[in-house]
Design an enzyme around this catalytic site. Structure first.
Site, PDB file in Angstrom:
ATOM      1  N   ARG A   1     -34.608  56.881 -45.003  1.00 42.59           N
ATOM      2  CA  ARG A   1     -35.994  56.426 -45.198  1.00 42.59           C
ATOM      3  C   ARG A   1     -36.815  56.648 -43.927  1.00 42.59           C
ATOM      4  O   ARG A   1     -38.002  56.958 -43.985  1.00 42.59           O
ATOM      5  CB  ARG A   1     -36.027  54.980 -45.673  1.00 42.59           C
ATOM      6  CG  ARG A   1     -35.564  54.854 -47.129  1.00 42.59           C
ATOM      7  CD  ARG A   1     -35.833  53.508 -47.742  1.00 42.59           C
ATOM      8  NE  ARG A   1     -37.231  53.220 -47.933  1.00 42.59           N
ATOM      9  CZ  ARG A   1     -37.932  53.525 -49.033  1.00 42.59           C
ATOM     10  NH1 ARG A   1     -37.349  54.158 -50.051  1.00 42.59           N
ATOM     11  NH2 ARG A   1     -39.202  53.202 -49.127  1.00 42.59           N
TER      12      ARG A   1
ATOM     13  N   LYS B   1     -38.468  66.494 -54.092  1.00 38.13           N
ATOM     14  CA  LYS B   1     -39.264  66.390 -55.314  1.00 38.13           C
ATOM     15  C   LYS B   1     -39.850  67.738 -55.742  1.00 38.13           C
ATOM     16  O   LYS B   1     -39.895  68.690 -54.946  1.00 38.13           O
ATOM     17  CB  LYS B   1     -40.376  65.352 -55.098  1.00 38.13           C
ATOM     18  CG  LYS B   1     -39.854  63.911 -54.948  1.00 38.13           C
ATOM     19  CD  LYS B   1     -41.020  62.925 -54.914  1.00 38.13           C
ATOM     20  CE  LYS B   1     -40.552  61.488 -54.810  1.00 38.13           C
ATOM     21  NZ  LYS B   1     -41.689  60.529 -54.856  1.00 38.13           N
TER      22      LYS B   1
ATOM     23  N   PHE C   1     -49.298  53.624 -62.088  1.00 36.18           N
ATOM     24  CA  PHE C   1     -49.018  55.032 -61.793  1.00 36.18           C
ATOM     25  C   PHE C   1     -47.746  55.552 -62.469  1.00 36.18           C
ATOM     26  O   PHE C   1     -47.341  56.685 -62.233  1.00 36.18           O
ATOM     27  CB  PHE C   1     -48.949  55.264 -60.278  1.00 36.18           C
ATOM     28  CG  PHE C   1     -47.927  54.409 -59.546  1.00 36.18           C
ATOM     29  CD1 PHE C   1     -46.592  54.789 -59.477  1.00 36.18           C
ATOM     30  CD2 PHE C   1     -48.313  53.229 -58.915  1.00 36.18           C
ATOM     31  CE1 PHE C   1     -45.657  54.013 -58.795  1.00 36.18           C
ATOM     32  CE2 PHE C   1     -47.384  52.448 -58.238  1.00 36.18           C
ATOM     33  CZ  PHE C   1     -46.048  52.841 -58.184  1.00 36.18           C
TER      34      PHE C   1
ATOM     35  N   ARG D   1     -42.332  63.412 -44.893  1.00 32.98           N
ATOM     36  CA  ARG D   1     -43.520  63.233 -45.727  1.00 32.98           C
ATOM     37  C   ARG D   1     -44.794  63.598 -44.957  1.00 32.98           C
ATOM     38  O   ARG D   1     -45.748  64.109 -45.542  1.00 32.98           O
ATOM     39  CB  ARG D   1     -43.561  61.803 -46.258  1.00 32.98           C
ATOM     40  CG  ARG D   1     -42.591  61.621 -47.440  1.00 32.98           C
ATOM     41  CD  ARG D   1     -42.380  60.178 -47.789  1.00 32.98           C
ATOM     42  NE  ARG D   1     -41.806  59.993 -49.113  1.00 32.98           N
ATOM     43  CZ  ARG D   1     -41.402  58.806 -49.578  1.00 32.98           C
ATOM     44  NH1 ARG D   1     -41.514  57.732 -48.823  1.00 32.98           N
ATOM     45  NH2 ARG D   1     -40.896  58.701 -50.791  1.00 32.98           N
TER      46      ARG D   1
ATOM     47  N   HIS E   1     -37.687  61.600 -52.055  1.00 36.85           N
ATOM     48  CA  HIS E   1     -37.361  60.237 -52.499  1.00 36.85           C
ATOM     49  C   HIS E   1     -36.113  59.766 -51.764  1.00 36.85           C
ATOM     50  O   HIS E   1     -35.230  60.574 -51.462  1.00 36.85           O
ATOM     51  CB  HIS E   1     -37.067  60.213 -54.008  1.00 36.85           C
ATOM     52  CG  HIS E   1     -36.371  58.948 -54.438  1.00 36.85           C
ATOM     53  ND1 HIS E   1     -37.049  57.794 -54.740  1.00 36.85           N
ATOM     54  CD2 HIS E   1     -35.044  58.643 -54.560  1.00 36.85           C
ATOM     55  CE1 HIS E   1     -36.176  56.827 -55.029  1.00 36.85           C
ATOM     56  NE2 HIS E   1     -34.953  57.328 -54.940  1.00 36.85           N
TER      57      HIS E   1
ATOM     58  N   ASN F   1     -45.303  63.503 -52.615  1.00 38.56           N
ATOM     59  CA  ASN F   1     -44.858  63.136 -51.269  1.00 38.56           C
ATOM     60  C   ASN F   1     -43.475  63.696 -50.898  1.00 38.56           C
ATOM     61  O   ASN F   1     -42.801  63.181 -50.022  1.00 38.56           O
ATOM     62  CB  ASN F   1     -44.939  61.619 -51.062  1.00 38.56           C
ATOM     63  CG  ASN F   1     -44.064  60.841 -52.021  1.00 38.56           C
ATOM     64  OD1 ASN F   1     -43.379  61.439 -52.850  1.00 38.56           O
ATOM     65  ND2 ASN F   1     -44.057  59.534 -51.915  1.00 38.56           N
TER      66      ASN F   1
ATOM     67  N   TYR G   1     -37.031  55.791 -62.870  1.00 34.30           N
ATOM     68  CA  TYR G   1     -38.072  54.941 -62.276  1.00 34.30           C
ATOM     69  C   TYR G   1     -38.379  53.714 -63.132  1.00 34.30           C
ATOM     70  O   TYR G   1     -39.474  53.148 -63.018  1.00 34.30           O
ATOM     71  CB  TYR G   1     -39.346  55.755 -62.052  1.00 34.30           C
ATOM     72  CG  TYR G   1     -39.353  56.572 -60.770  1.00 34.30           C
ATOM     73  CD1 TYR G   1     -39.256  55.950 -59.517  1.00 34.30           C
ATOM     74  CD2 TYR G   1     -39.490  57.957 -60.800  1.00 34.30           C
ATOM     75  CE1 TYR G   1     -39.277  56.695 -58.347  1.00 34.30           C
ATOM     76  CE2 TYR G   1     -39.519  58.702 -59.619  1.00 34.30           C
ATOM     77  CZ  TYR G   1     -39.412  58.063 -58.400  1.00 34.30           C
ATOM     78  OH  TYR G   1     -39.444  58.789 -57.233  1.00 34.30           O
TER      79      TYR G   1
ATOM     80  N   THR H   1     -44.362  56.056 -47.663  1.00 34.15           N
ATOM     81  CA  THR H   1     -44.603  56.586 -49.019  1.00 34.15           C
ATOM     82  C   THR H   1     -45.853  57.467 -49.058  1.00 34.15           C
ATOM     83  O   THR H   1     -45.851  58.526 -49.687  1.00 34.15           O
ATOM     84  CB  THR H   1     -44.756  55.403 -50.002  1.00 34.15           C
ATOM     85  OG1 THR H   1     -43.608  54.553 -49.875  1.00 34.15           O
ATOM     86  CG2 THR H   1     -44.870  55.895 -51.435  1.00 34.15           C
TER      87      THR H   1
ATOM     88  N   GLU I   1     -28.766  54.696 -58.401  1.00 32.42           N
ATOM     89  CA  GLU I   1     -29.356  56.044 -58.430  1.00 32.42           C
ATOM     90  C   GLU I   1     -28.282  57.128 -58.318  1.00 32.42           C
ATOM     91  O   GLU I   1     -28.350  58.149 -59.006  1.00 32.42           O
ATOM     92  CB  GLU I   1     -30.411  56.164 -57.320  1.00 32.42           C
ATOM     93  CG  GLU I   1     -31.615  55.249 -57.594  1.00 32.42           C
ATOM     94  CD  GLU I   1     -32.659  55.238 -56.495  1.00 32.42           C
ATOM     95  OE1 GLU I   1     -32.426  55.820 -55.414  1.00 32.42           O
ATOM     96  OE2 GLU I   1     -33.727  54.643 -56.732  1.00 32.42           O
TER      97      GLU I   1
HETATM   98  P1  GDP Z   1     -40.803  55.117 -52.162  1.00 32.11           P
HETATM   99  O1  GDP Z   1     -39.557  54.256 -52.240  1.00 32.11           O
HETATM  100  O2  GDP Z   1     -41.324  55.267 -50.760  1.00 32.11           O
HETATM  101  O3  GDP Z   1     -40.654  56.443 -52.857  1.00 32.11           O
HETATM  102  O4  GDP Z   1     -41.956  54.332 -52.932  1.00 32.11           O
HETATM  103  P2  GDP Z   1     -41.934  53.438 -54.262  1.00 32.11           P
HETATM  104  O5  GDP Z   1     -40.542  53.207 -54.762  1.00 32.11           O
HETATM  105  O6  GDP Z   1     -42.810  52.258 -54.017  1.00 32.11           O
HETATM  106  O7  GDP Z   1     -42.713  54.336 -55.326  1.00 32.11           O
HETATM  107  C1  GDP Z   1     -42.061  55.420 -55.974  1.00 32.11           C
HETATM  108  C2  GDP Z   1     -42.978  56.605 -55.968  1.00 32.11           C
HETATM  109  O8  GDP Z   1     -44.117  56.317 -56.758  1.00 32.11           O
HETATM  110  C3  GDP Z   1     -43.533  56.980 -54.592  1.00 32.11           C
HETATM  111  O9  GDP Z   1     -42.703  57.856 -53.869  1.00 32.11           O
HETATM  112  C4  GDP Z   1     -44.859  57.630 -54.931  1.00 32.11           C
HETATM  113  O10 GDP Z   1     -44.681  59.021 -55.211  1.00 32.11           O
HETATM  114  C5  GDP Z   1     -45.273  56.912 -56.183  1.00 32.11           C
HETATM  115  N1  GDP Z   1     -46.243  55.856 -55.869  1.00 32.11           N
HETATM  116  C6  GDP Z   1     -46.015  54.679 -55.249  1.00 32.11           C
HETATM  117  N2  GDP Z   1     -47.139  53.956 -55.128  1.00 32.11           N
HETATM  118  C7  GDP Z   1     -48.114  54.711 -55.697  1.00 32.11           C
HETATM  119  C8  GDP Z   1     -49.515  54.506 -55.906  1.00 32.11           C
HETATM  120  O11 GDP Z   1     -50.100  53.488 -55.535  1.00 32.11           O
HETATM  121  N3  GDP Z   1     -50.170  55.507 -56.549  1.00 32.11           N
HETATM  122  C9  GDP Z   1     -49.534  56.653 -56.952  1.00 32.11           C
HETATM  123  N4  GDP Z   1     -50.259  57.596 -57.583  1.00 32.11           N
HETATM  124  N5  GDP Z   1     -48.221  56.872 -56.775  1.00 32.11           N
HETATM  125  C10 GDP Z   1     -47.532  55.922 -56.157  1.00 32.11           C
END
Ligand code: GDP
Length: 137
Positions: A85, A9, A57, A102, A115, A112, A49, A91, A126
């Protein structure tokens, strides 16, 4: 063999961590099948996304993902989706296991560092969103 989609990222690229993260990816046994540095537009980040469109968010996430160049990757390994993962960690970097990317390189849940696709269907979407068929042979 399985393929997954990964992103280094914008936070990690701007901190010059891409080389270290790529070294960890290769040391873990993944093959880099395709790779490109790209500064996403806001619209490209929103399309990527789209599944998170209704989340509070979404605006901050897509602003961040279009804030600077990122590294787009197709990674191959046995059980690549799960293994990538696992290497990334949770996350939220604060909750990520020691030794994960991470934990080591992420600053916060929105910054973080990496992805990874979470299932075969998302990996297919994707990979197809960012790479042409010719790049994935
Ligand atoms: P990942 O698959 O672990 O990347 O997580 P997700 O698909 O649930 O979310 C996508 C991305 O959105 C994450 O990598 C975070 O950067 C962001 N994100 C997820 N949950 C939150 C949250 O509660 N707050 C904020 N600010 N960002 C979030």
């Amino acid at each position: 063999m399985e393929r997954t989609f990964a992103i280094i990222k914008p936070d990690a690229v701007s901190k010059k961590l891409a080389g270290q993260i790529l070294a960890r990816i290769e040391a873990a046994g993944f093959t880099v099948v395709a790779m490109r540095l790209q500064h996403l537009t806001k619209a490209e980040a929103e399309g990527f996304y789209a599944v998170h469109q209704a989340r509070p968010f979404f605006g901050a996430l897509t602003d961040f993902m279009s804030s600077g160049p990122c590294v787009l990757l197709c990674l191959e390994a046995p059980d690549a989706i799960k293994q990538w993962r696992a290497l990334m960690g949770a996350t939220d970097p604060a909750k990520a296991e020691p030794g994960t990317l991470r934990k080591d390189f992420g600053a916060s849940i929105d910054n973080n560092a990496t992805h990874g696709s979470d299932a075969p269907e998302t990996a297919a979407f994707e990979l197809g969103y960012f790479f042409r068929g010719l790049e994935l042979r």
